[in-house]
Scaffold this active site. Structure first.
Site, PDB file in Angstrom:
ATOM      1  N   HIS A 202      -9.290  -4.070  -1.145  1.00 28.82           N
ATOM      2  CA  HIS A 202      -8.115  -3.470  -0.481  1.00 28.82           C
ATOM      3  C   HIS A 202      -8.832  -2.075  -0.135  1.00 28.82           C
ATOM      4  O   HIS A 202      -8.750  -1.618   0.980  1.00 28.82           O
ATOM      5  CB  HIS A 202      -7.013  -3.537  -1.246  1.00 28.82           C
ATOM      6  CG  HIS A 202      -5.934  -2.648  -0.630  1.00 28.82           C
ATOM      7  ND1 HIS A 202      -4.773  -3.291  -0.014  1.00 28.82           N
ATOM      8  CD2 HIS A 202      -5.739  -1.366  -0.356  1.00 28.82           C
ATOM      9  CE1 HIS A 202      -3.900  -2.529   0.362  1.00 28.82           C
ATOM     10  NE2 HIS A 202      -4.473  -1.276   0.224  1.00 28.82           N
ATOM     11  N   GLU A 203      -9.249  -1.437  -1.169  1.00 29.65           N
ATOM     12  CA  GLU A 203      -9.824   0.057  -1.218  1.00 29.65           C
ATOM     13  C   GLU A 203     -11.061  -0.038  -0.242  1.00 29.65           C
ATOM     14  O   GLU A 203     -11.143   1.057   0.434  1.00 29.65           O
ATOM     15  CB  GLU A 203     -10.110   0.695  -2.513  1.00 29.65           C
ATOM     16  CG  GLU A 203      -8.923   0.659  -3.463  1.00 29.65           C
ATOM     17  CD  GLU A 203      -7.583   0.734  -2.820  1.00 29.65           C
ATOM     18  OE1 GLU A 203      -7.514   1.720  -1.921  1.00 29.65           O
ATOM     19  OE2 GLU A 203      -6.339   0.348  -3.396  1.00 29.65           O
TER      20      GLU A 203
ATOM     21  N   CYS B 228       0.889  -1.210   0.031  1.00 31.30           N
ATOM     22  CA  CYS B 228       0.063  -0.248  -0.058  1.00 31.30           C
ATOM     23  C   CYS B 228       0.861   1.379  -0.036  1.00 31.30           C
ATOM     24  O   CYS B 228       1.911   1.306   0.591  1.00 31.30           O
ATOM     25  CB  CYS B 228      -0.771   0.107   1.315  1.00 31.30           C
ATOM     26  SG  CYS B 228      -1.964   1.519   1.392  1.00 31.30           S
TER      27      CYS B 228
ATOM     28  N   HIS C  35      -9.789   0.216   3.324  1.00 30.97           N
ATOM     29  CA  HIS C  35      -9.747   1.778   3.872  1.00 30.97           C
ATOM     30  C   HIS C  35     -10.774   2.509   4.108  1.00 30.97           C
ATOM     31  O   HIS C  35     -10.472   3.214   5.103  1.00 30.97           O
ATOM     32  CB  HIS C  35      -8.677   2.470   2.582  1.00 30.97           C
ATOM     33  CG  HIS C  35      -7.443   2.058   2.282  1.00 30.97           C
ATOM     34  ND1 HIS C  35      -6.573   2.579   3.291  1.00 30.97           N
ATOM     35  CD2 HIS C  35      -6.767   1.330   1.332  1.00 30.97           C
ATOM     36  CE1 HIS C  35      -5.251   2.220   2.929  1.00 30.97           C
ATOM     37  NE2 HIS C  35      -5.266   1.552   1.692  1.00 30.97           N
TER      38      HIS C  35
END
Ligand SMILES: [Zn+2]
Length: 142
Positions: A132-133, A91, A136
């Protein structure tokens, strides 16, 4: 406008508020996110608004199925997933690589920039980036 990449873990750990595509401020954050990803696309395939210091639920990713075009999703939420596998991810906001478990195929509810609700299925690498996003957005860091 390109923005600096946020690396402060206490800011990155904030849960993002829902985005409102009819709010010019949120559209401007989305554009900045797109511009920032464009500037980093050599080493980065996706970004969440948290990564530019804006805890708003917006993500952007390089969509290989659309010839590398950058796609933006407002309020993405994963509604179904299948086919778990282990992988490792890096990241831009963090050092090193982390082992994670991802799903091969996901279904996502989101809004487009016109505020229309959409539902789509993603698989493979694109599905991995989106997971993954979305993490976040939930303040989860790998
Ligand atoms: Zn990340």
């Amino acid at each position: 406008m390109q923005r600096p990449i946020e690396t402060n873990v206490s800011i990155l750990s904030k849960v993002a508020r829902d985005a409102d595509p009819s709010n010019p401020e949120d559209l401007s954050i989305a554009q900045d996110l797109k511009d920032t990803l464009e500037a980093h696309r050599d080493g980065c395939v996706g970004m969440a608004a948290n990564m530019i210091g804006e805890p708003v639920r917006i993500i952007a990713f390089v969509d290989e199925m659309l010839g590398g075009r950058i796609t933006v999703l407002f309020n993405p939420r994963i509604t179904a997933s299948a086919g778990l596998y282990e992988t490792s991810e890096g990241c831009l906001s963090l050092d090193g690589m982390t082992n994670v478990r991802r799903a091969e195929r996901i279904e996502v509810d989101y809004m487009n920039r016109k505020g229309k609700n959409r539902h789509a299925i993603f698989d493979g690498f694109t599905a991995q980036i989106i997971q993954h996003e979305v993490d976040h957005c939930d303040g989860i860091l790998v």
